[in-house]
Write an enzyme that holds these catalytic residues in place. Structure first.
Site, PDB file in Angstrom:
ATOM      1  N   PHE A   1       0.856  -1.183   0.000  1.00 31.71           N
ATOM      2  CA  PHE A   1       0.000   0.000   0.000  1.00 31.71           C
ATOM      3  C   PHE A   1       0.902   1.246   0.000  1.00 31.71           C
ATOM      4  CE2 PHE A   1      -2.785   3.245   1.688  1.00 31.71           C
ATOM      5  CZ  PHE A   1      -3.925   3.017   0.941  1.00 31.71           C
TER       6      PHE A   1
ATOM      7  N   ASP B   1       2.199  -4.737   8.675  1.00 29.27           N
ATOM      8  CA  ASP B   1       1.015  -3.905   8.485  1.00 29.27           C
ATOM      9  C   ASP B   1      -0.161  -4.884   8.350  1.00 29.27           C
ATOM     10  OD1 ASP B   1      -1.134  -2.527   7.362  1.00 29.27           O
ATOM     11  OD2 ASP B   1       0.150  -1.131   6.268  1.00 29.27           O
TER      12      ASP B   1
ATOM     13  N   TYR C   1     -10.809   0.512  10.330  1.00 28.57           N
ATOM     14  CA  TYR C   1     -12.031   0.834   9.571  1.00 28.57           C
ATOM     15  C   TYR C   1     -12.373  -0.213   8.520  1.00 28.57           C
ATOM     16  CZ  TYR C   1      -8.220   3.149   7.003  1.00 28.57           C
ATOM     17  OH  TYR C   1      -7.025   3.440   6.406  1.00 28.57           O
ATOM     18  N   LYS C   2     -11.548  -1.252   8.405  1.00 22.08           N
ATOM     19  CA  LYS C   2     -11.864  -2.299   7.426  1.00 22.08           C
ATOM     20  C   LYS C   2     -12.631  -3.414   8.137  1.00 22.08           C
ATOM     21  CE  LYS C   2      -7.580  -1.288   4.890  1.00 22.08           C
ATOM     22  NZ  LYS C   2      -8.094  -0.362   3.891  1.00 22.08           N
TER      23      LYS C   2
ATOM     24  N   ARG D   1     -11.831  -5.287  -6.903  1.00 27.10           N
ATOM     25  CA  ARG D   1     -11.616  -5.992  -5.627  1.00 27.10           C
ATOM     26  C   ARG D   1     -12.966  -6.335  -4.994  1.00 27.10           C
ATOM     27  NH1 ARG D   1      -7.908  -2.691  -1.526  1.00 27.10           N
ATOM     28  NH2 ARG D   1      -9.788  -1.403  -1.471  1.00 27.10           N
TER      29      ARG D   1
HETATM   30  C1  LIG Z   1      -2.040  -1.888   3.926  1.00 25.08           C
HETATM   31  C2  LIG Z   1      -2.547  -0.518   4.251  1.00 25.08           C
HETATM   32  N1  LIG Z   1      -1.797   0.292   5.032  1.00 25.08           N
HETATM   33  C3  LIG Z   1      -2.226   1.537   5.351  1.00 25.08           C
HETATM   34  C4  LIG Z   1      -3.447   1.999   4.893  1.00 25.08           C
HETATM   35  C5  LIG Z   1      -3.978   3.359   5.184  1.00 25.08           C
HETATM   36  O1  LIG Z   1      -3.403   4.055   6.167  1.00 25.08           O
HETATM   37  P1  LIG Z   1      -4.155   5.236   6.910  1.00 25.08           P
HETATM   38  O2  LIG Z   1      -4.947   4.601   8.037  1.00 25.08           O
HETATM   39  O3  LIG Z   1      -3.079   6.114   7.384  1.00 25.08           O
HETATM   40  O4  LIG Z   1      -5.065   5.905   5.927  1.00 25.08           O
HETATM   41  C6  LIG Z   1      -4.243   1.178   4.104  1.00 25.08           C
HETATM   42  C7  LIG Z   1      -5.551   1.670   3.625  1.00 25.08           C
HETATM   43  O5  LIG Z   1      -6.285   1.096   2.913  1.00 25.08           O
HETATM   44  C8  LIG Z   1      -3.778  -0.090   3.767  1.00 25.08           C
HETATM   45  O6  LIG Z   1      -4.499  -0.883   2.997  1.00 25.08           O
END
Ligand SMILES: Cc1ncc(COP(=O)(O)O)c(C=O)c1O
Length: 411
Positions: free
Chosen positions: A129, A198, A223-224, A370
């Site tokens: 990401f 992550d 939030y996912k 997706r």
């Molecule tokens: C793997 C990954 N890392 C980080 C983020 C986003 O980070 P943030 O919470 O800072 O927007 C996402 C968002 O979809 C993501 O998929």
């Protein structure tokens, strides 16, 4: 071919019975985007109203301490962290909640470099990401470290005596492919490096045991699959053995050993509380706290079983009915998360045409559609309906409608 009756039977017989009722989903919508924004759990809206009217509106600033209405905002981040902990194989006190994932990555990457002072390389995977790479590049610029992009197919090949941190995303946002978290953690340690994960696309859908894997650091959004709502705060985990030496760069008053002593000099709090910087986002944390009720009594093993059953069915139906569409997500269970991605030159139009039919997925540049299968609320009958609509869209060429040629800001 699975019939609707068979799919309905799978939904009724499986461990997911009663899970979907924990969500306020709109009638007639097949929601396959919980890998981007989780659905609204019942109870969240009431909690937000209560926090706004009783705790904030009536009890005002007293709500930072415990009150008859609840309050105790000052410990909310820690309490929410304790509820996320079992989903990632962490001890209850070892999860800090409060920043965005990006800010959490910044703090943990700098802290990791400081934990390995003789080493100056940060290894990141280039198709991760974007924010992970952007933050790593920023950290490298700030600290003088070197950012080394690894081969996505073999991240361990980039490890050597100079590497301080291997930072990887467990489940890839584009393809849904999943790395071997214990194996790559062990490889990082063999090279004397720390490893960070992550977990944005894992937590709440895929089993993760950071403790058993011997991992060092982890971040993830809420939030996912955790359904905390748009912009919900992210979490950070650091292995207990590293916490006493943890030196994060945004040292603020909320991470101080005694914030209300208002001392001039910074003295970090014990444990994960030192990861805090400023005032916690109480409304967002309250929503997330209420959202986590949806996981009450649910085991990660059951979530995974349902998720795999849903993604297996989707993959099988797409392969059978749309043999020309490329499925980019790995077929092997141990190599995929809870989403399935399809590659198609008209992926954007396909996603828009599906949304118009009530099947919500999303698009990632340049050619990926997706579909996320959040096991708490997606059913096998939804999978059948989604594939029926997908077949209908492609057969009728709906995706080529000029309305779908114009891209919105958020895809
Ligand atoms: C793997 C990954 N890392 C980080 C983020 C986003 O980070 P943030 O919470 O800072 O927007 C996402 C968002 O979809 C993501 O998929």
């Amino acid at each position: 071919m699975t019939t609707r009756e068979e799919a309905a039977r799978l939904d009724a017989a499986g461990p997911a019975t009663g899970w979907r009722e924990r969500f306020a989903l709109p009638e007639g919508v097949v929601y396959l985007d919980g890998n981007s924004l989780g659905a609204l759990p019942v109870g969240v809206a009431d909690r937000l109203v209560r926090v706004a009217t009783h705790e904030w509106g009536r009890d005002l600033i007293t709500s930072w301490n415990p009150t008859a209405a609840g309050g105790d905002w000052i410990s909310l981040a820690r309490r929410v962290g304790m509820r996320i902990a079992p989903l990632i194989g962490a001890a209850p006190g070892d999860v800090h909640v409060g920043d965005s994932t990006s800010v959490s990555l910044f703090k943990t990457m700098v802290a990791a470099l400081r934990l390995r002072p003789g080493r100056r390389v940060l290894v990141v995977e280039p198709s991760t990401f974007p924010t992970d790479g952007y933050v790593a590049a920023g950290v490298a610029r700030l600290t003088g470290a070197e950012l080394r992009w690894c081969d996505p197919a073999d991240p361990a090949a980039s490890l050597d005596d100079d590497v301080a941190l291997l930072s990887l995303t467990h489940v890839d946002f584009r393809t849904g492919a999943m790395y071997d978290l214990p194996g790559l953690s062990a490889a990082a340690h063999e090279a004397g490096a720390l490893v960070q994960w992550d977990l944005c696309h894992s937590t709440g859908a895929v089993p993760v045991d950071l403790t058993a894997a011997g991992a060092d650091l982890a971040v993830g959004c809420s939030y996912k699959y955790l359904n905390g709502g748009p912009g919900a705060p992210a979490f950070t985990w650091v292995a207990p053995a590293l916490q006493p030496d943890l030196d994060q760069p945004v040292q603020g008053w909320m991470g101080h050993a005694s914030p209300f002593a208002m001392q001039r000099d910074y003295e970090p709090a014990d444990g994960m509380r030192r990861m805090a910087s400023g005032t916690p986002p109480v409304l967002a944390l309250s929503a997330l706290d209420a959202a986590l009720d949806a996981f009450d009594g649910v085991t990660v093993a059951d979530l995974r079983a349902v998720s795999l059953s849903l993604t297996d069915l989707f993959i099988r139906l797409v392969a059978d009915r749309l043999p020309d569409v490329e499925i980019v997500t790995p077929r092997e269970h141990e190599r995929r998360g809870s989403q399935v991605s399809l590659r198609h030159a008209d992926a954007y139009g396909i996603v828009q045409a599906l949304i118009a039919r009530g099947v919500v997925g999303d698009f990632r540049d340049p050619d990926i559609a997706r579909f996320g299968f959040a096991p708490l609320y997606v059913r096998h009958v939804d999978v059948l309906d989604a594939v029926d609509h997908l077949v209908a869209v492609l057969e009728a060429g709906e995706h080529r409608d000029p309305r779908y040629a114009v891209r919105s800001t958020v895809t």
